[in-house]
Design a protein around this motif. Sequence first.
Motif, mmCIF file in Angstrom:
data_model
loop_
_atom_site.group_PDB
_atom_site.id
_atom_site.type_symbol
_atom_site.label_atom_id
_atom_site.label_comp_id
_atom_site.label_asym_id
_atom_site.label_seq_id
_atom_site.Cartn_x
_atom_site.Cartn_y
_atom_site.Cartn_z
ATOM 1 N N PRO A 202 -5.972 11.343 -7.687
ATOM 2 C CA PRO A 202 -5.708 12.770 -7.455
ATOM 3 C C PRO A 202 -6.963 13.597 -7.694
ATOM 4 O O PRO A 202 -7.870 13.195 -8.425
ATOM 5 N N GLN A 203 -7.030 14.750 -7.052
ATOM 6 C CA GLN A 203 -8.128 15.662 -7.315
ATOM 7 C C GLN A 203 -8.182 15.921 -8.826
ATOM 8 O O GLN A 203 -7.174 16.232 -9.450
ATOM 9 N N PRO A 204 -9.366 15.781 -9.448
ATOM 10 C CA PRO A 204 -9.440 15.959 -10.903
ATOM 11 C C PRO A 204 -8.914 17.311 -11.375
ATOM 12 O O PRO A 204 -8.400 17.428 -12.485
ATOM 13 N N SER A 205 -9.027 18.304 -10.538
ATOM 14 C CA SER A 205 -8.596 19.638 -10.947
ATOM 15 C C SER A 205 -7.155 19.935 -10.543
ATOM 16 O O SER A 205 -6.671 21.040 -10.802
ATOM 17 N N PRO B 242 0.827 -1.208 0.000
ATOM 18 C CA PRO B 242 0.000 0.000 0.000
ATOM 19 C C PRO B 242 0.864 1.263 0.000
ATOM 20 O O PRO B 242 1.842 1.365 0.742
ATOM 21 N N GLN B 243 0.475 2.212 -0.843
ATOM 22 C CA GLN B 243 1.156 3.485 -0.921
ATOM 23 C C GLN B 243 0.360 4.539 -0.161
ATOM 24 O O GLN B 243 -0.869 4.490 -0.103
ATOM 25 N N THR B 244 1.091 5.471 0.426
ATOM 26 C CA THR B 244 0.437 6.517 1.208
ATOM 27 C C THR B 244 -0.357 7.434 0.293
ATOM 28 O O THR B 244 0.158 7.926 -0.713
ATOM 29 N N ILE B 245 -1.604 7.670 0.622
ATOM 30 C CA ILE B 245 -2.471 8.564 -0.143
ATOM 31 C C ILE B 245 -2.652 9.838 0.667
ATOM 32 O O ILE B 245 -3.299 9.840 1.715
ATOM 33 N N GLN B 246 -2.041 10.921 0.173
ATOM 34 C CA GLN B 246 -2.080 12.189 0.908
ATOM 35 C C GLN B 246 -3.453 12.824 0.792
ATOM 36 O O GLN B 246 -4.037 12.881 -0.276
ATOM 37 N N GLU B 247 -3.934 13.304 1.940
ATOM 38 C CA GLU B 247 -5.209 14.004 1.938
ATOM 39 C C GLU B 247 -5.025 15.379 1.310
ATOM 40 O O GLU B 247 -3.967 15.985 1.390
ATOM 41 N N GLY B 248 -6.059 15.879 0.705
ATOM 42 C CA GLY B 248 -5.991 17.191 0.075
ATOM 43 C C GLY B 248 -5.659 17.080 -1.385
ATOM 44 O O GLY B 248 -6.396 17.573 -2.236
ATOM 45 N N ARG B 249 -4.530 16.419 -1.689
ATOM 46 C CA ARG B 249 -4.156 16.276 -3.084
ATOM 47 C C ARG B 249 -4.889 15.113 -3.732
ATOM 48 O O ARG B 249 -5.037 15.071 -4.948
ATOM 49 N N TYR B 250 -5.345 14.178 -2.917
ATOM 50 C CA TYR B 250 -6.104 13.035 -3.427
ATOM 51 C C TYR B 250 -7.526 13.105 -2.896
ATOM 52 O O TYR B 250 -7.772 13.589 -1.779
ATOM 53 N N LEU B 251 -8.455 12.615 -3.686
ATOM 54 C CA LEU B 251 -9.852 12.606 -3.284
ATOM 55 C C LEU B 251 -10.084 11.652 -2.105
ATOM 56 O O LEU B 251 -9.485 10.576 -2.046
ATOM 57 N N THR B 252 -10.963 12.041 -1.216
ATOM 58 C CA THR B 252 -11.411 11.144 -0.154
ATOM 59 C C THR B 252 -12.632 10.409 -0.674
ATOM 60 O O THR B 252 -13.670 11.015 -0.934
ATOM 61 N N GLN B 253 -12.489 9.102 -0.877
ATOM 62 C CA GLN B 253 -13.559 8.336 -1.499
ATOM 63 C C GLN B 253 -14.561 7.851 -0.465
ATOM 64 O O GLN B 253 -14.258 7.696 0.730
ATOM 65 N N ASP B 254 -15.764 7.612 -0.963
ATOM 66 C CA ASP B 254 -16.828 7.078 -0.125
ATOM 67 C C ASP B 254 -16.386 5.709 0.387
ATOM 68 O O ASP B 254 -16.122 4.801 -0.408
ATOM 69 N N PRO B 255 -16.251 5.522 1.702
ATOM 70 C CA PRO B 255 -15.772 4.228 2.228
ATOM 71 C C PRO B 255 -16.697 3.060 1.880
ATOM 72 O O PRO B 255 -16.270 1.906 1.919
ATOM 73 N N LYS B 256 -17.961 3.381 1.496
ATOM 74 C CA LYS B 256 -18.896 2.307 1.150
ATOM 75 C C LYS B 256 -18.578 1.720 -0.230
ATOM 76 O O LYS B 256 -18.919 0.566 -0.499
ATOM 77 N N CYS B 257 -17.932 2.530 -1.078
ATOM 78 C CA CYS B 257 -17.706 2.051 -2.456
ATOM 79 C C CYS B 257 -16.427 2.638 -3.022
ATOM 80 O O CYS B 257 -16.474 3.418 -3.984
ATOM 81 N N PRO B 258 -15.262 2.315 -2.454
ATOM 82 C CA PRO B 258 -14.005 2.827 -3.009
ATOM 83 C C PRO B 258 -13.622 2.071 -4.283
ATOM 84 O O PRO B 258 -14.041 0.937 -4.496
ATOM 85 N N ALA B 259 -12.825 2.730 -5.102
ATOM 86 C CA ALA B 259 -12.301 2.068 -6.300
ATOM 87 C C ALA B 259 -11.170 1.150 -5.876
ATOM 88 O O ALA B 259 -10.216 1.576 -5.212
ATOM 89 N N MET B 260 -11.252 -0.140 -6.279
ATOM 90 C CA MET B 260 -10.292 -1.136 -5.832
ATOM 91 C C MET B 260 -9.595 -1.773 -7.032
ATOM 92 O O MET B 260 -10.170 -1.918 -8.110
#
Length: 1112
Positions: free
Chosen positions: A832-835, A805-823
Amino acid sequence: MDQAHIDSDDDMFMDAPEVRVSEGSSSSTLGTPTQSVAKPLKGRKRFNADLLQLKNHPELISRSDKWSVKRVRPGDDDGSIDVALMETASNMLQAVSLLVSDTSEYPNNHTIFGYSPDSGPLEAKVTAIVEKLSVRPGCTLQDAAEFLVREISRSDEDDDDDEGGEDEIEIDDHMSIDEDFSQALYQGLPRTSRLRLGQLKKDFVEAKAAGYSPGILWAGSGDFILSISIPLTELTKCIPPHALLAWDRHFLEPGQHLTLLISGMWGFYPLVQRDGTLLREAARAGANLKFKVGFTQKYKPSPDSATTAFRQFTLKDSRDKKKPEPINPFFDLTGDSDDEDYLDNLVKGPENEVDEAAFQRMSLSNSLESLLDQHLLRLIQLREKFNFGWAAAEELLWQAETSQENPSTIVLEKREMLEKADVDEQELSASYKLPDDSIDPGSTKLNLLTTSFSFLLRRLALCTRHCVICHKKLQNEYEALKPYVCDSNLCIFQYYSLNLGPSLEYDIIANTEVVDLLVSLAYTAAADQVLDEPLPRGMGLLVPRPAGSVIQVDDGGLCQFDSLSVQEMRSAIVMLLNSLPPIGDMKKYLQRKSSADNTRLRDMDPDVLPAAWSLLRWSVASCTAHIQELTDKEDCLKNISPQFRQFRFMVGAPDKEAKFKTALEKETAGDANAQEYPTLFGFHGSPLKNWHSIIRHGLWYKSIAHGRAHGHGVYFAKDGNISMRGYAAHSAHRWKNSMLLPTNCFALAEIVNRPQQFVSQNPYYVVDKTDWIMCRYLLVQYMGDHSTGGSRGSWTQDAQRAREPQTIQEGRYLTQDPKCPAMLDGQTVGVPQPSYHIDKLLAACAKGCQEVGLDQEDRGVFDAPDDDDDPPEPNLSTETETILEGITTTSAFPPLEEWKPDAEWTERNVEEMSDPPRDSSPSATMALQKEFKAMLKEQKLAEKKNDLATLGWYMSPDHNGDNLYQWIVEMHSFDPELPISKDMKTKGVNSLVFEIRFPPSFPHSPPFFRIIRPRFLTYMHGGGGHITVGGSICMDLLTSDGWLPSYSISAVLLQIKLAISSTDPRPARLQETTWDRPYTAHEALHGYTRAAAMHNWKISNAGEIQKLVTNR
């Protein structure tokens, strides 16, 4: 039908739908009936169709209460017509003969000449009216006839019209070679300034209030260029940044401005009236608006850069090495090219310093400029006449061009449909931010600056909805992110043959993997027999006959691609793509050959057919999605195995992002979970053979590939492994020369997080609302070269490291819905944030955007006194004063000393002239009389003002007029700071004496210019000025490659003077000891042909040139 019958019978056309004029004959013959076609007629067919319509229905021509058109019929010469005007009160007839300069250029790029064969009281008036007609651009036969009626009616009311008087030029009788063409034409007014500075100030203020930056650039000889621009950071508020980036990466470079240049005003402002027509005086003077669109670092370019942008020809020397320019990703070298330093700059990369004063063209420059040049004024006229908006006026214009009907007739029948076009465009405001309409219905004046620029911004925002060639609205079932062409074969051919799309060379060097991927996908689709429309039709491809085909082939064994069946087309595409070398080898070739002149990609391997190179270009340019490989870790997805190449992937219309955001705001309101996690991500897999279509059309669900057990919609998997292994099927066919060797592809899309409103949410997301879907990434599993340099055996190790697992930084990466994350592979994919990427670019742009104050010229405009609300019309019979107080120009045009002719110097040079040309023709004589009168009129007005120095040339009345086909012209009054000017002063040279000789094919062929005296220092001895070793001029303008029939001799003289004045690479100098030795005609001819051969300039008829110069 014989000629006698034609000449005597007014009904010679009978009911034939088309008139055909036989080549090489003055006889008119009837053609056989032909079926009407959907595409608009052009050239000779359009001319014949218009002539037939006016012949059979002269009542279509607008009439006044005093004059009307009685009859229209073809004249004796090809391209000529005879018009009979009738005065209502007396039934008196007045004949007018008109001649279209080149029917193949009709109805856009031709010139209409004419004369009155009737002598009498109206002869002078009609001649004057026809003279004005000759400078009206893009004039159809009906426009010309209506212009004649309108002007002759106006002349009755305005008998003090200033066509005659003291400014009328007398021409000796012995100049009239053919009496039938004795009524000469002239262009009218000289290029003296008729600038009303107060009105320009008002328009500048309005432009500034609209958020634009106006400017003025002095071009010399009393003329000027207007500019208007907007910082690209402001443009991103109207057009989505991701769309701008897909169109041209320069849109998001720091400090850039989108700039529009306007030229062709000939010193007049204002020159466009409220109804979109040119002021009468401006039209007579030769005003013809031209537009250029591009990028500048400041709010306007330098005068030199602006002038160069409008130059339609080049001043080249093979030894001249230009300064590096920034990369232009939309210049293509698969065909012939004149840009010798392009690849050098491409290899050096974008770090090259950009000239802040430069004007840089962009990907859409050609398309937008042709739209503005050819249609803007006509659209304004239609808007004013019928009270339409832009959209309705465009629809009306396109329908009129297609049907060849009068716009008034179309409006009577289809006004409701036309008005709906305006309503539909207003509805686009929900997702497109279109500029405000700058045409004020309550105003009596037209602000040319704001009108043209707002129209430009509007069409730029809507560019993907219109064909980049014909400019008509696209009728595709899908919306594209990048501009493209319609399905017309003519548009497709022009798009590819004229290289009007993205640069293939740039993409090969800068986006090698993307090009490899696109070619591989096209190959797989063709090999698997699923490649479908749009196929590469209309490109004129000649291909080997596919196996089993019975189609006819030429002597080389090639057949027309468009004649093949779809299955045979696919086979031909496979065969051609397999003949191409690897993309990596192409990149090495381009980098290795970057210093060579005229480098063409197709020269890499002569054994590869031209059709294969064209197909390579089609594979790349037809991709209307934005695909960019991600190499920066900050931009990449986290927890993705290195066996996947990651690409940024955007598909759909430019406003798709806006529609997606609108759906987000609407659908997440009132849902607490959706407000906290507005979106979720899903994977979409599809067989490799389908991706050529997907990246062009988007994620459709019209065809069924794997069944629809869970309903209709786009299917997305929650886990990437399902898409990759179950749906992203491999193909047995791969392009053999691919470095990437893609095996399967799947996309990662962002979706509005309202799964309860999906068609289904288990086991897959099934979404039927396409506005809820935004493709973000394309993941490509591949077998070829790895960026890590590892072999196929290292994939397992790479994949094993990726599972950590790689560290996913908050802010620069989207916080995904814990019910349905992309796996993927049991790990959450970090997105990453789309913008994020766009925001970085925009921040750099904002940082690089500096507030630049007005320069001295523009401050002078804003500080000028206000103009009267209703100033009087300029009086042509008096001199118009220039309102330039308060404006101090730079030293680009220093004051010139008074110049006077030296009769003795002129006489010495006249003695060295060759015998006059022996060949002539009626059409050339008429054109030359027009040019001669225009030149003498311009010279006479300069003499009246004692300002020959500003004019810069002189035609001695004592030595001109004996023969229209041979002129003697002196060029004088160069910038006193130039070395050539100092040399002339030191040696007592009063002027450069030119002999100009005209061929019988003038104005379709260029004249021959040569200097008699003085003799110039040659290039090999340190001279410059674009003078050949024999005294002729080294400019492609004077060859078949660069010459246009619309060029006036005064304009050519100006360009020659600019060329001689150029100090780059070296200034022009006189020979130190032999300056007084005259050049001979044979020297001039040898220098001319040698220069043309050196630069690969085309000389269409070398025999005619030799006979013209030497009489042999």
